[in-house]
Design an enzyme around this catalytic site. Structure first.
Site, PDB file in Angstrom:
ATOM      1  N   LEU A 110     -10.908 -33.498   8.047  1.00 35.30           N
ATOM      2  CA  LEU A 110     -10.458 -32.147   8.266  1.00 35.30           C
ATOM      3  C   LEU A 110      -8.906 -31.946   8.605  1.00 35.30           C
ATOM      4  O   LEU A 110      -8.502 -32.794   9.715  1.00 35.30           O
ATOM      5  CB  LEU A 110     -11.244 -31.212   9.145  1.00 35.30           C
ATOM      6  CG  LEU A 110     -10.857 -29.792   9.423  1.00 35.30           C
ATOM      7  CD1 LEU A 110     -11.061 -28.790   8.360  1.00 35.30           C
ATOM      8  CD2 LEU A 110     -11.498 -29.205  10.788  1.00 35.30           C
TER       9      LEU A 110
ATOM     10  N   ASP B 221      -8.833 -12.935  16.676  1.00 34.62           N
ATOM     11  CA  ASP B 221      -8.399 -11.605  17.508  1.00 34.62           C
ATOM     12  C   ASP B 221      -9.358 -11.128  18.123  1.00 34.62           C
ATOM     13  O   ASP B 221     -10.550 -11.446  17.899  1.00 34.62           O
ATOM     14  CB  ASP B 221      -7.970 -10.563  16.188  1.00 34.62           C
ATOM     15  CG  ASP B 221      -7.167  -9.534  16.750  1.00 34.62           C
ATOM     16  OD1 ASP B 221      -6.925  -9.608  18.105  1.00 34.62           O
ATOM     17  OD2 ASP B 221      -6.839  -8.437  15.961  1.00 34.62           O
ATOM     18  N   GLY B 222      -9.189 -10.247  18.968  1.00 33.33           N
ATOM     19  CA  GLY B 222     -10.244  -9.955  20.077  1.00 33.33           C
ATOM     20  C   GLY B 222     -10.454 -10.546  21.507  1.00 33.33           C
ATOM     21  O   GLY B 222     -11.380 -10.084  22.043  1.00 33.33           O
ATOM     22  N   ASN B 223      -9.715 -11.387  21.719  1.00 32.25           N
ATOM     23  CA  ASN B 223     -10.198 -12.134  23.005  1.00 32.25           C
ATOM     24  C   ASN B 223      -9.900 -11.262  24.007  1.00 32.25           C
ATOM     25  O   ASN B 223     -10.561 -11.067  25.340  1.00 32.25           O
ATOM     26  CB  ASN B 223      -9.041 -13.163  23.309  1.00 32.25           C
ATOM     27  CG  ASN B 223      -9.207 -14.499  22.277  1.00 32.25           C
ATOM     28  OD1 ASN B 223     -10.201 -14.386  21.420  1.00 32.25           O
ATOM     29  ND2 ASN B 223      -8.091 -15.446  22.201  1.00 32.25           N
ATOM     30  N   GLY B 224      -8.780 -10.301  24.047  1.00 35.83           N
ATOM     31  CA  GLY B 224      -8.396  -9.337  25.229  1.00 35.83           C
ATOM     32  C   GLY B 224      -9.706  -8.398  25.192  1.00 35.83           C
ATOM     33  O   GLY B 224      -9.879  -7.902  26.499  1.00 35.83           O
TER      34      GLY B 224
ATOM     35  N   HIS C 267      -9.062 -15.558  26.286  1.00 35.87           N
ATOM     36  CA  HIS C 267      -8.617 -16.788  25.866  1.00 35.87           C
ATOM     37  C   HIS C 267      -9.283 -18.002  25.903  1.00 35.87           C
ATOM     38  O   HIS C 267      -9.443 -18.720  25.172  1.00 35.87           O
ATOM     39  CB  HIS C 267      -7.021 -16.700  26.092  1.00 35.87           C
ATOM     40  CG  HIS C 267      -6.212 -15.456  25.485  1.00 35.87           C
ATOM     41  ND1 HIS C 267      -6.131 -14.847  24.445  1.00 35.87           N
ATOM     42  CD2 HIS C 267      -5.291 -14.599  26.358  1.00 35.87           C
ATOM     43  CE1 HIS C 267      -5.142 -14.013  24.637  1.00 35.87           C
ATOM     44  NE2 HIS C 267      -4.842 -13.782  25.501  1.00 35.87           N
TER      45      HIS C 267
ATOM     46  N   ARG D 243     -10.050 -12.495   9.379  1.00 32.69           N
ATOM     47  CA  ARG D 243      -9.833 -11.881  10.954  1.00 32.69           C
ATOM     48  C   ARG D 243     -10.935 -11.317  11.286  1.00 32.69           C
ATOM     49  O   ARG D 243     -11.870 -10.728  11.041  1.00 32.69           O
ATOM     50  CB  ARG D 243      -8.701 -10.871  10.472  1.00 32.69           C
ATOM     51  CG  ARG D 243      -8.230 -10.333  11.679  1.00 32.69           C
ATOM     52  CD  ARG D 243      -6.955  -9.423  11.463  1.00 32.69           C
ATOM     53  NE  ARG D 243      -6.280  -9.088  12.703  1.00 32.69           N
ATOM     54  CZ  ARG D 243      -4.744  -8.997  12.940  1.00 32.69           C
ATOM     55  NH1 ARG D 243      -4.126  -8.905  11.992  1.00 32.69           N
ATOM     56  NH2 ARG D 243      -4.429  -8.741  14.015  1.00 32.69           N
TER      57      ARG D 243
ATOM     58  N   ARG E  25       4.405 -10.846  24.754  1.00 31.53           N
ATOM     59  CA  ARG E  25       3.562 -10.626  25.812  1.00 31.53           C
ATOM     60  C   ARG E  25       3.902 -10.843  27.255  1.00 31.53           C
ATOM     61  O   ARG E  25       4.851 -11.552  27.392  1.00 31.53           O
ATOM     62  CB  ARG E  25       2.361 -11.158  25.673  1.00 31.53           C
ATOM     63  CG  ARG E  25       1.330 -10.895  24.135  1.00 31.53           C
ATOM     64  CD  ARG E  25       0.176 -11.301  23.931  1.00 31.53           C
ATOM     65  NE  ARG E  25      -0.150 -10.848  22.793  1.00 31.53           N
ATOM     66  CZ  ARG E  25      -1.463 -10.657  22.376  1.00 31.53           C
ATOM     67  NH1 ARG E  25      -2.386 -11.104  23.165  1.00 31.53           N
ATOM     68  NH2 ARG E  25      -1.772 -10.218  21.410  1.00 31.53           N
TER      69      ARG E  25
ATOM     70  N   SER F  70      -0.425  -9.026   9.893  1.00 27.79           N
ATOM     71  CA  SER F  70       0.013  -9.596  11.015  1.00 27.79           C
ATOM     72  C   SER F  70       1.167 -10.788  10.937  1.00 27.79           C
ATOM     73  O   SER F  70       1.248 -11.667  11.671  1.00 27.79           O
ATOM     74  CB  SER F  70      -0.605  -9.886  12.184  1.00 27.79           C
ATOM     75  OG  SER F  70      -1.312  -8.683  12.604  1.00 27.79           O
TER      76      SER F  70
ATOM     77  N   GLU G   8      -8.891 -14.925  -0.714  1.00 29.07           N
ATOM     78  CA  GLU G   8      -9.996 -13.681  -0.182  1.00 29.07           C
ATOM     79  C   GLU G   8      -9.992 -13.459   1.185  1.00 29.07           C
ATOM     80  O   GLU G   8     -10.065 -14.156   1.789  1.00 29.07           O
ATOM     81  CB  GLU G   8     -11.276 -14.381  -0.925  1.00 29.07           C
ATOM     82  CG  GLU G   8     -11.466 -14.822  -2.096  1.00 29.07           C
ATOM     83  CD  GLU G   8     -11.376 -13.385  -2.987  1.00 29.07           C
ATOM     84  OE1 GLU G   8     -11.911 -12.161  -2.716  1.00 29.07           O
ATOM     85  OE2 GLU G   8     -10.741 -13.514  -4.239  1.00 29.07           O
TER      86      GLU G   8
HETATM   87  C1  FPP Z   1      -5.782 -12.524  19.834  1.00 29.08           C
HETATM   88  O1  FPP Z   1      -6.352 -11.937  20.944  1.00 29.08           O
HETATM   89  C2  FPP Z   1      -5.793 -14.041  20.150  1.00 29.08           C
HETATM   90  C3  FPP Z   1      -4.443 -14.615  20.525  1.00 29.08           C
HETATM   91  C4  FPP Z   1      -3.048 -13.950  20.633  1.00 29.08           C
HETATM   92  C5  FPP Z   1      -4.364 -15.975  20.780  1.00 29.08           C
HETATM   93  C6  FPP Z   1      -5.331 -16.927  20.219  1.00 29.08           C
HETATM   94  C7  FPP Z   1      -5.597 -18.242  21.259  1.00 29.08           C
HETATM   95  C8  FPP Z   1      -6.764 -18.855  21.416  1.00 29.08           C
HETATM   96  C9  FPP Z   1      -7.912 -18.533  21.047  1.00 29.08           C
HETATM   97  C10 FPP Z   1      -6.773 -19.846  22.565  1.00 29.08           C
HETATM   98  C11 FPP Z   1      -5.501 -21.121  22.253  1.00 29.08           C
HETATM   99  C12 FPP Z   1      -5.793 -21.798  20.881  1.00 29.08           C
HETATM  100  C13 FPP Z   1      -5.896 -22.823  20.605  1.00 29.08           C
HETATM  101  C14 FPP Z   1      -5.698 -23.712  19.346  1.00 29.08           C
HETATM  102  C15 FPP Z   1      -6.157 -23.874  21.792  1.00 29.08           C
HETATM  103  P1  FPP Z   1      -5.879 -10.526  21.525  1.00 29.08           P
HETATM  104  O2  FPP Z   1      -5.132 -11.163  23.002  1.00 29.08           O
HETATM  105  O3  FPP Z   1      -4.863  -9.980  20.910  1.00 29.08           O
HETATM  106  O4  FPP Z   1      -6.950  -9.656  21.825  1.00 29.08           O
HETATM  107  P2  FPP Z   1      -6.961  -8.264  21.779  1.00 29.08           P
HETATM  108  O5  FPP Z   1      -6.440  -7.530  20.494  1.00 29.08           O
HETATM  109  O6  FPP Z   1      -8.482  -7.821  21.866  1.00 29.08           O
HETATM  110  O7  FPP Z   1      -6.215  -7.775  23.002  1.00 29.08           O
END
Ligand code: FPP
Length: 247
Positions: A137, A26-29, A43, A194, A77, A202, A213
């Site tokens: 793995l 989480d937290g890419n955005g 992402h 997380r 989305r 979620s 854990e």
């Molecule tokens: C949540 O961040 C992340 C996602 C919804 C997607 C995760 C995907 C990747 C890391 C890339 C693709 C994966 C692979 C396995 C190649 P968010 O967008 O909800 O962040 P935010 O809550 O800060 O907006």
């Protein structure tokens, strides 16, 4: 991560290592926003972290790494973001497949895979096929995945067995349900991480995480490093798991 990047040392002995680590990335955005970048850049940066964490788990001897890469709710989305995520998935699998195979990583997927666009689904199927016999793995990608949906699908399969006369209601037990989930044959997660400070599950592996854990970290997924994973594993090793007993 590139091949030159060092692997952070495993912080615990083999017997204290979680066999199965599951991660809600989480937290890419938010990471992108803080860097004045578009969400898709977040992402993209997240994919780099996926590489790093797979490398660490593989080298430390973790048995299963489950990554919540795309939830069934993520289809809601904006199309531009969904398309970008599907493109990233496709490119990741195409680019990394051979290297993952060389590292003896076995790729599997859970979720409603049929919903994925055909190009991404094709790369996924090729990756699963190529790495099928690997013994290192297990990289379990949750794609178009929702735990409730998974449980509904398993329930329908079990109900059909009863209707067909192949199963008695009295024979339905926890093992049978586990064996009809997408994760059949995979041990339950020991550690659920997380990122980005969130404390929610979620709709991720609700059945399977019963005794996992939980570990939350403030770091956004693109900032999460091998050292962050080591800290989570170290904390895990200090927890007393009681499974409802006295420990
Ligand atoms: C949540 O961040 C992340 C996602 C919804 C997607 C995760 C995907 C990747 C890391 C890339 C693709 C994966 C692979 C396995 C190649 P968010 O967008 O909800 O962040 P935010 O809550 O800060 O907006």
């Amino acid at each position: 991560m590139s091949n030159e990047d060092p692997i952070y040392p495993c912080p615990v002995d083999e017997d204290a290592l979680p066999k199965h680590i599951a991660i809600i990335m989480d937290g890419n955005g938010r990471w992108a926003k803080e860097h004045n970048l578009r969400r898709t850049k977040g992402h993209e940066a997240g994919v780099e972290t996926v590489r790093t964490i797979v490398e660490h788990c593989s080298s430390w001897g973790v048995e299963v790494l489950s990554l919540y890469a795309f939830s069934s709710e993520n289809w809601n989305r904006p199309a531009i973001e969904v398309n970008a995520l599907m493109m990233l998935l496709k490119t990741f699998l195409r680019k990394e497949r051979d290297q993952l195979h060389q590292k003896n990583v076995k790729i599997v997927a859970i979720g409603d895979i049929e919903r994925l666009p055909s190009a991404a689904r094709k790369e996924l199927e090729l990756s699963i096929e190529k790495t099928e016999k690997n013994t290192g793995l297990i990289l379990q990608l949750a794609l178009s995945y929702g735990s409730r949906d998974e449980i509904v699908r398993a329930t329908k399969k079990i109900a059909q067995m009863c209707v067909d006369g192949n199963l008695r209601i009295d024979d339905i037990d926890e093992e049978l349900i586990s064996n009809n989930l997408d994760t059949a044959g995979i041990p339950d997660p020991d550690l659920l991480i997380r990122t980005a400070s969130e404390m929610r599950i979620s709709n991720f592996m609700l059945w399977q995480i019963s005794y996992a854990e939980y570990y939350s970290t403030k770091y956004y997924w693109p900032e999460f490093t091998g050292q962050c994973l080591a800290e989570a594993v170290e904390e895990f090793s200090s927890r007393l798991r009681k499974y409802g007993g006295l420990g």
